[in-house]
Write an enzyme that holds these catalytic residues in place. Sequence first.
Site, PDB file in Angstrom:
ATOM      1  CG  HIS A 126      -0.841   1.321   7.559  1.00 24.42           C
ATOM      2  ND1 HIS A 126       0.346   1.129   8.164  1.00 24.42           N
ATOM      3  CD2 HIS A 126      -0.201   2.614   6.262  1.00 24.42           C
ATOM      4  CE1 HIS A 126       1.183   1.110   7.941  1.00 24.42           C
ATOM      5  NE2 HIS A 126       1.532   2.090   6.875  1.00 24.42           N
ATOM      6  CD  GLU A 127      -1.633   1.915   2.419  1.00 26.40           C
ATOM      7  OE1 GLU A 127      -0.640   3.363   2.647  1.00 26.40           O
ATOM      8  OE2 GLU A 127      -0.411   1.383   3.150  1.00 26.40           O
ATOM      9  CD  GLN A 170       3.219   5.321   3.060  1.00 29.23           C
ATOM     10  OE1 GLN A 170       2.414   5.191   1.672  1.00 29.23           O
ATOM     11  NE2 GLN A 170       4.354   4.801   3.126  1.00 29.23           N
ATOM     12  N   GLY A 219       1.201  -1.263   0.352  1.00 29.45           N
ATOM     13  CA  GLY A 219      -0.044   0.116   0.296  1.00 29.45           C
ATOM     14  C   GLY A 219       0.651   1.016   0.489  1.00 29.45           C
ATOM     15  CB  CYS A 231       4.979   1.838   7.279  1.00 27.90           C
ATOM     16  SG  CYS A 231       4.486   4.185   6.172  1.00 27.90           S
ATOM     17  CG  LEU A 232       6.216   0.948   1.160  1.00 26.79           C
ATOM     18  CD1 LEU A 232       5.740   0.707  -0.159  1.00 26.79           C
ATOM     19  CD2 LEU A 232       7.289   0.000   1.135  1.00 26.79           C
ATOM     20  CG  HIS A 237       0.206   6.473   5.220  1.00 23.70           C
ATOM     21  ND1 HIS A 237       1.004   6.941   5.752  1.00 23.70           N
ATOM     22  CD2 HIS A 237       0.797   4.862   5.138  1.00 23.70           C
ATOM     23  CE1 HIS A 237       2.147   6.193   6.076  1.00 23.70           C
ATOM     24  NE2 HIS A 237       2.014   4.796   5.822  1.00 23.70           N
TER      25      HIS A 237
HETATM   26 NI    NI Z   1       2.615   3.148   5.349  1.00 25.67          NI
END
Ligand code: NI
Length: 170
Positions: A134-135, A51, A46, A92-93, A138
Amino acid sequence: MAKLAILEFPDERLRTKAKAVQSVDDEVRKLVDDMLETMYDAQGIGLAATQVDVHRRVVVMDVSDDNSQPLVLINPSYTPIGDEKEPLSEGCLSIPEHYAEVPRYLKVELKALDRNGEPYTLEADGLLAHCIQHEYDHLEGVLFVDYLSSLKRDRIRKKMEKRHKQMQGA
Ligand code: NI
């Protein structure tokens, strides 16, 4: 398509609240395509526009094993189905190499627009439900580390700052 740079914690830009997309046009579709390429390249499941330093309400996801089910969420919202929560290990990226258990709703109903601007509704559970929450966070400027104790969060922040110093020195 182009690969985009991913912001990393504790970059303050990750704390920006994203603005709604007014119309799903070619510019938004290009962003979606670039975000999918960036997510697949980073082997994530995701990625939120926040991000990649674009503060609009756009998310891409693919929780399949073979990158065969890209999902586009524009202006997403969700409502929990039931109040049951389950903890699942999250990464998480924007916080590479760190994982922690975060409790999220087991089941949610997602409402969003697809890449053509068409509204859709999706009932999700398990990993997909987790990923949606989660997304969505963000887009609100919230990271999974915010659910941890300040001690754990500070430990991760210090390790990330060390990583960024090393990257600059390399
Ligand atoms: Ni993330």
